[in-house]
Design an enzyme around this catalytic site. Structure first.
Site, PDB file in Angstrom:
ATOM      1  N   GLY D 148       0.828  -1.200   0.000  1.00  0.00           N
ATOM      2  CA  GLY D 148       0.000   0.000   0.000  1.00  0.00           C
ATOM      3  C   GLY D 148       0.865   1.254   0.000  1.00  0.00           C
ATOM      4  O   GLY D 148       2.074   1.201   0.263  1.00  0.00           O
ATOM      5  N   CYS D 149       0.229   2.374  -0.282  1.00  0.00           N
ATOM      6  CA  CYS D 149       0.977   3.628  -0.400  1.00  0.00           C
ATOM      7  C   CYS D 149       1.515   4.097   0.948  1.00  0.00           C
ATOM      8  O   CYS D 149       2.712   4.350   1.099  1.00  0.00           O
ATOM      9  CB  CYS D 149       0.097   4.699  -1.041  1.00  0.00           C
ATOM     10  SG  CYS D 149      -1.524   4.876  -0.278  1.00  0.00           S
ATOM     11  N   TYR D 150       0.653   4.201   1.947  1.00  0.00           N
ATOM     12  CA  TYR D 150       1.136   4.618   3.261  1.00  0.00           C
ATOM     13  C   TYR D 150       2.185   3.641   3.800  1.00  0.00           C
ATOM     14  O   TYR D 150       3.231   4.065   4.305  1.00  0.00           O
ATOM     15  CB  TYR D 150      -0.028   4.730   4.256  1.00  0.00           C
ATOM     16  CG  TYR D 150      -0.994   5.859   4.003  1.00  0.00           C
ATOM     17  CD1 TYR D 150      -0.573   7.184   3.995  1.00  0.00           C
ATOM     18  CD2 TYR D 150      -2.352   5.613   3.802  1.00  0.00           C
ATOM     19  CE1 TYR D 150      -1.471   8.232   3.786  1.00  0.00           C
ATOM     20  CE2 TYR D 150      -3.255   6.643   3.589  1.00  0.00           C
ATOM     21  CZ  TYR D 150      -2.817   7.949   3.592  1.00  0.00           C
ATOM     22  OH  TYR D 150      -3.710   8.984   3.397  1.00  0.00           O
ATOM     23  N   SER D 153       5.626   4.284   2.377  1.00  0.00           N
ATOM     24  CA  SER D 153       6.299   5.476   2.905  1.00  0.00           C
ATOM     25  C   SER D 153       6.759   5.252   4.340  1.00  0.00           C
ATOM     26  O   SER D 153       7.828   5.720   4.749  1.00  0.00           O
ATOM     27  CB  SER D 153       5.364   6.690   2.812  1.00  0.00           C
ATOM     28  OG  SER D 153       4.393   6.680   3.841  1.00  0.00           O
TER      29      SER D 153
END
Lengths: 345, 345, 345, 345
Positions: D148-150, D153
């Protein structure tokens, strides 16, 4: 073949965009950068986005010229002429993103820019070139005057209509809207975030310096002098120009016929998309690319042809077209390094 | 005196803006709200910003009418006529923010909205009113057709020029740019954040329904039929309309003389600011207010008068002007509740 | 009663916002404005939005002081102390929107601002005042230190939790995000439109000068010294602050109990809205107003209370709170002139 | 070698971004697209930006699978498992941009997604892969769970600190801010332009489904179970995520030493830029690229290490990383097709 490229005025927006595009060009190499404000500083300190991609240190102009086959200049008007002269003397090609070589008439230049040519002798080596319209004139020239952003959007949009004689040469109204990169990297109240964000306004109403440049191209298309009314506006977006252009039909003609004229004119042009009838150009669809989208609309109630063109002011309106011109100058396919897919969002 | 106000269609943007303004109106009281989509829900659940300011629960239309002296309707076209009839029967005043009563010609209405009047008998009780231009016609009327946003910006901008005969009635080009609230609260791909943000485009090119409404006002100004070319654009901002309008001078005239005509026309109008020569209207300066800023520009090269007008589409272009009309209808000073200072940022 | 108000530093954003709010204040009158950069210029030339609303010409500081009962100063730190001294001598009240009187400890002031007090003698006449928390301390004081924007959002958000002892004093993380008006009207690369638009970043990570001011208020709440980790971020919007704050629970407690503590603490505060459980604070809902919205969230997995507060940095975070303090100082109801309805969009 | 690629769910944002990147990939070819909502429609009708670049007509899933060597799925959770099974049976590789294979623990999956695995048998063929951290686990696998994106990061930002033991595993606060493309192409009030523009707010406070995925990676780094407090926010920009992460130091250590640990960890990673001390990550600098920028900050006053990471949520946070995983799966250099220069503006 690898073209060695120097950029003078590399830290302005047009210079920085040239860097971005040239880094992805398979047959060009950035040989040197020059900047007055940031001499001796790596470009990536001015634009941290470029860290690891372009850490070249900015030099002075002459050093930059010496290392390069072709020099791109992105300078305030008045500064390109002497630099072009130096380049010619050193046997280099010169592509000017500024205004010094754009106007063929010195009288026009004087009227709009307030000064005469400083180096009148070299203007015969220069040619103004929107490749889709004027590429035939480049051969034998060493200096290319890269067109302004608004003039590119206007000329590509209106050329076929005027050339084919389907519209009158008067009145022509060009209502353009540009993203804020058009105002450059320099700080100003107008482009202060809190002022521009949630704001919108025209500026330099009917007195913008791109007016005579647009008229020069349109007069060429019409085969007779054309005068326009031109009003630019500043949009609260970073990139892109929409020009909405209004002309009167010279004869009875269907939208479909006009559409065919445009499609034929641009049928072999990889960077021009004539949208299908019913669609409308949006600057969203050309961002980050060298594309020009054109949509055609007929107001039968008032006999008005409305042409809408969309470009990315920093690419087709500046750095991208300059590279297209470089490709042309060096005999490369015009699309080299410019086959960019616009992001959907 | 306190006017009891009902709002039908209260949860749309125009309805919500009426609420905000009426809450600050010293002689009006919101008596009831109505909403089809959110019946039985407090307005502050639809707009959490209003929590503690307006927690009124939405009712059905008839209940709303019964509790009120005047009804504001912010409904899709076609729905206002029967509601107006009900209001008349019940002895209530009616202010329509929709299109049902805007066009004096039923033929025009049919052409642009695709249907005939449903209640032709009540149109004699209705009047279209931009107060600065038409307030004299309101006396004795019970229904006010509140003007559209684009038509307000266009009519205020061009009326003095046409009325005084300094410009030709043809060609007239109106290039308008509106913030996204103009598209309403309803969801659409066009107003999806990622689509509109960093985007810009015209829409409904030369076929927007505000065209005949603009022509109606301008024909009134000119004293003869006027046809315009009208192209609206969608701006990536929330509020505001800029209309850039192009007309040909009918005679030799200085900008200063035109400026005086405008200043004289609007000298007693608290909501119209004719900017001093050299300044340019910006939607920033009228946001959140009932103001209309107008700037005048002459393109001597093409004999073109360029008028730029700026309004907040939700205030002077909708809810604010509706309240101005309410004040007029009830004999209150027009500025009551509308003396709003535009934020500087 | 009408309070005559002078604003020193009137052309900065805080000064301009004071003007907007004071124009709508029924018991205050702007007596004079002062500006170093724009002396002798009408405010409406700096902010054209104000044309016709505030065309007062900026004077020098002393002239401004002489005409006023109370002086608001919106100046860089270090410049307010001598001005306050002048005001005291002339028998005027002084409300400082800068930092000179915010920190009770001169040692803290020296550590964070790099200098000692210039006029230590007058600090006994000064009081730091977020009215909801410290209004009891104002009586007898002539100088009010108006709180900073971030400290207002943080203190209102965390005070009840710390005061009631339901959370630990360590660790406390405050992650704040502010609109660009917080950076002021002065030009900078950071707030250049093309840089901030579509950008987002923290700044002054763990070293922002508002840190000791926040700690001062929270230590007061906790009854013992509190140290925080504070990181501000710059949002691409004009107005508003969201602070997301993380604290550890000191004991087993339900969210509902915490909610009740907050509701009780703020039950008589017209400017604080404790949102109902399940809702989340959004800066949208407080724009253009003196409101502070607070939402409460429990992360049971990590025993963490998350408090989110939202204010308009220019109103509750600057000019609005300063007027609230003026009302307090002059015995007016605190809400006078501040009953502003947030726009829904 | 040319990899034939199929994309299921091609008309969502992740699918569309895959198309954009794959068009520029020298060793991949888009063999087929599939979309439920837009079956039988060319992709360029859904995204007019792609006209002339990708006019492929969307088919059904099975047809798409049959034509491809590898299938990218960008589907709502629950729909990938059966599709993956079909792919395995047909001997195809499968890269899932959804959540079905991300959590190694079925219990966690059930807790956060409300259902058990539908096809438990194939999970042994699947591996969760942020290449910089987990590329060693890919060999022999046919299904890659693209992160996932979060979580991307967060994991890239905190992994070195936890792995090296310089920070405590508790408390860890992750305050993330994402651009609106993260919310997808589907219409919602939250991402309606007028709501999000000039707005900002957290959402799903401490209950976002990416929480267990982040914890899974961080636990792997720490070698013991890690629990975090995670709060995402929605930014009014199109692209990008900034995660600001707060951890307590486990021992006395200088920022420089931490910086060295990070530099060493990522020294051979072309997509990770550990910024030099004093600089701060900004989402501006990674837009349109597969980069992750990381900046490190020490709050000595509270013994807190603050790590800021910046990615483009649609590239490194979705489509770009998926292509990086495809490269890995097919033995291509990971950077193939992903050497993208971030635009400076």
């Amino acid at each position: 073949m690898t073209v060695k490229v120097g950029i003078v005025g590399a830290t302005g927006y047009a210079g920085a965009e040239l860097v971005r595009l040239l880094l992805q060009h398979p047959q060009a190499q950035i040989a040197a950068l020059s900047s007055k404000s940031f001499e001796n500083m790596p470009l990536s300190e001015v634009y941290p986005a470029y860290t690891g991609f372009c850490d070249i240190v900015c030099e002075n102009q002459s050093a930059c010229v010496d290392k390069s086959d072709v020099i791109f200049a992105a300078l305030p008007h008045g500064l390109s002429e002497p630099l072009a002269e130096e380049c010619l003397e050193k046997g280099k090609k010169f592509i000017d993103l500024g205004a010094d070589f754009r106007l063929e008439s010195e009288a026009d230049y004087k009227e709009w820019y307030g000064k005469n040519y400083d180096c009148p002798g070299i203007h015969q080596d220069a040619v103004y070139c929107i490749p889709e319209l004027f590429r035939g004139k480049v051969e034998g020239k060493s200096i290319i005057a890269n067109p302004g952003c608004y003039p590119t959007s206007a000329a590509l949009g209106l050329f076929p209509a005027l050339e084919s004689g389907i519209v009158e040469v008067d009145p022509i109204v060009i209502d353009s809207k540009s993203g804020a990169t058009g105002a450059g990297r320099g700080l100003s109240q107008t482009t202060h975030f809190c002022d521009l964000n949630e704001g919108f306004s025209p500026y330099k109403v009917a007195c913008h310096r791109h007016t005579p440049e647009i008229e020069q191209s349109l007069s060429c298309a019409a085969g007779k002098p054309v005068k326009i009314t031109f009003v630019p506006h500043l949009l609260p977006v970073n990139r892109g120009i929409i020009s909405t252009m209004y002309t009167r039909l010279a004869k009875k003609v269907l939208l479909q016929e006009i559409h065919e004229i445009y499609c034929e004119k641009y049928q072999n042009e990889p960077f021009v998309r004539v949208l299908k009838m019913g669609d409308t150009a949006n600057l969203k669809n050309v961002r980050m690319t060298n594309l020009c989208d054109i949509s055609l609309h007929l107001d039968a109630r008032t006999n008005t042809l409305i042409v809408v063109s969309a470009i990315d002011n920093m690419v087709k309106g500046a750095a991208g077209q300059a590279i297209q011109n470089m490709n042309l100058l060096f005999g490369l396919p015009e699309t080299t390094g410019l086959q960019l897919v616009p992001p959907a969002f």
